[in-house]
Write an enzyme that holds these catalytic residues in place. Sequence first.
Site, PDB file in Angstrom:
ATOM      1  N   MET A 154       0.850  -1.207   0.000  1.00  0.00           N
ATOM      2  CA  MET A 154       0.000   0.000   0.000  1.00  0.00           C
ATOM      3  C   MET A 154       0.885   1.257   0.000  1.00  0.00           C
ATOM      4  O   MET A 154       1.802   1.285   0.804  1.00  0.00           O
ATOM      5  CB  MET A 154      -0.861   0.064   1.261  1.00  0.00           C
ATOM      6  CG  MET A 154      -2.262  -0.462   1.107  1.00  0.00           C
ATOM      7  SD  MET A 154      -3.216   0.573   0.018  1.00  0.00           S
ATOM      8  CE  MET A 154      -4.501  -0.577  -0.459  1.00  0.00           C
ATOM      9  N   PRO A 155       0.645   2.251  -0.748  1.00  0.00           N
ATOM     10  CA  PRO A 155      -0.376   2.370  -1.790  1.00  0.00           C
ATOM     11  C   PRO A 155      -0.081   1.487  -3.011  1.00  0.00           C
ATOM     12  O   PRO A 155       1.079   1.169  -3.281  1.00  0.00           O
ATOM     13  CB  PRO A 155      -0.318   3.850  -2.183  1.00  0.00           C
ATOM     14  CG  PRO A 155       0.526   4.527  -1.145  1.00  0.00           C
ATOM     15  CD  PRO A 155       1.435   3.476  -0.612  1.00  0.00           C
ATOM     16  N   ILE A 156      -1.163   1.124  -3.723  1.00  0.00           N
ATOM     17  CA  ILE A 156      -1.059   0.353  -4.960  1.00  0.00           C
ATOM     18  C   ILE A 156      -1.533   1.228  -6.115  1.00  0.00           C
ATOM     19  O   ILE A 156      -2.615   1.804  -6.057  1.00  0.00           O
ATOM     20  CB  ILE A 156      -1.900  -0.937  -4.863  1.00  0.00           C
ATOM     21  CG1 ILE A 156      -1.315  -1.860  -3.790  1.00  0.00           C
ATOM     22  CG2 ILE A 156      -1.957  -1.647  -6.210  1.00  0.00           C
ATOM     23  CD1 ILE A 156      -2.192  -3.049  -3.442  1.00  0.00           C
ATOM     24  N   SER A 192       3.613  -0.100  -4.715  1.00  0.00           N
ATOM     25  CA  SER A 192       3.579  -1.051  -5.841  1.00  0.00           C
ATOM     26  C   SER A 192       2.970  -0.351  -7.052  1.00  0.00           C
ATOM     27  O   SER A 192       1.987   0.380  -6.915  1.00  0.00           O
ATOM     28  CB  SER A 192       2.711  -2.269  -5.515  1.00  0.00           C
ATOM     29  OG  SER A 192       3.142  -2.895  -4.344  1.00  0.00           O
ATOM     30  N   GLU A 196      -4.848   3.218  -4.961  1.00  0.00           N
ATOM     31  CA  GLU A 196      -5.563   2.713  -3.780  1.00  0.00           C
ATOM     32  C   GLU A 196      -4.734   3.081  -2.559  1.00  0.00           C
ATOM     33  O   GLU A 196      -3.539   2.781  -2.505  1.00  0.00           O
ATOM     34  CB  GLU A 196      -5.698   1.180  -3.808  1.00  0.00           C
ATOM     35  CG  GLU A 196      -6.084   0.581  -5.112  1.00  0.00           C
ATOM     36  CD  GLU A 196      -7.585   0.601  -5.391  1.00  0.00           C
ATOM     37  OE1 GLU A 196      -8.369   0.680  -4.435  1.00  0.00           O
ATOM     38  OE2 GLU A 196      -7.957   0.551  -6.573  1.00  0.00           O
TER      39      GLU A 196
END
Lengths: 61, 61, 61, 61, 61, 61
Positions: free
Chosen positions: B1-3, B40, C7
């Site tokens: 996270m974050p993605i 990521s 996200e």
Amino acid sequence: MPIVQIELIEGRTLDQKRALAEKVTKAIAESLDCPESAVSIIMRELKPDNFAKEGKLWCDK
Amino acid sequence: MPIVQIELIEGRTLDQKRALAEKVTKAIAESLDCPESAVSIIMRELKPDNFAKEGKLWCDK
Amino acid sequence: MPIVQIELIEGRTLDQKRALAEKVTKAIAESLDCPESAVSIIMRELKPDNFAKEGKLWCDK
Amino acid sequence: MPIVQIELIEGRTLDQKRALAEKVTKAIAESLDCPESAVSIIMRELKPDNFAKEGKLWCDK
Amino acid sequence: MPIVQIELIEGRTLDQKRALAEKVTKAIAESLDCPESAVSIIMRELKPDNFAKEGKLWCDK
Amino acid sequence: MPIVQIELIEGRTLDQKRALAEKVTKAIAESLDCPESAVSIIMRELKPDNFAKEGKLWCDK
């Protein structure tokens, strides 16, 4: 519903995908108490130069 | 996270992807005050007949 | 194009989102040599019980 | 905005994609009362071994 | 299949969503020559501080 | 990697989400022969007026 999207690095065999489809569907149906027929799964295969972690491409690790 | 998921028209060089991975990761880590190791990035390359704007395919513009 | 989806766990301030929008847009425009006006960014905020890593919900870590 | 992502099994002709882009854009603009120029559409074509329903790969049905 | 994901700024009425579901489904079925029963649509409503264009949040425009 | 996104109708309990995280992670690790620590899962809960099947909103069925 539920609809599942799975991103994975390319290079899995057909049998691995078959197992993935079957087991993930079962896992979802059991956890959420819904019929297996309601579960859809999309797999997206990524080339190693299309994924990065910690600012580095997967193909450079 | 974050993605992060980035959709882009195909045709970028490996060096452009390397720069993208490095700079976007840094931009996110700075803005959100999180470690770079947590970021990521998924890149998805689209063919010009798989993207449309204003009702017209990219390959027809 | 490019279209970016990020996200992140909920709880960021408006200023963090402003910085994120500005810096990620700049990072993409520089890396891919495209105008900043072409970049769209979608942020999706996740509650801690809607993200899992290693089989454990974020809210249970 | 709006941004549309459509997953479909591969094998559509260019004309089918053209029709899809045009008709979906019109449908959205009419329903939401927004200009057609605001609508972006991403299509992602899936191989039959990358989609599963009811725990079974599409290519095995 | 097909599976559609639509990101839109929040604030649509139930009737607009009904129209969107009906018209987009019809547009896809006609374009791809598939039954309407095969089409799934996911709508995701974004707050104006969760979308950015040209490096600026929607709520700041 | 792998990264999983699951769309589901809202209204699951925390225990159902815990089970989902645990079982889906295990299913993926077994199928793809990867460590459980590599698996990330994003859940997105949809209101019944944000999902449609066969051209009809879920809340109207």
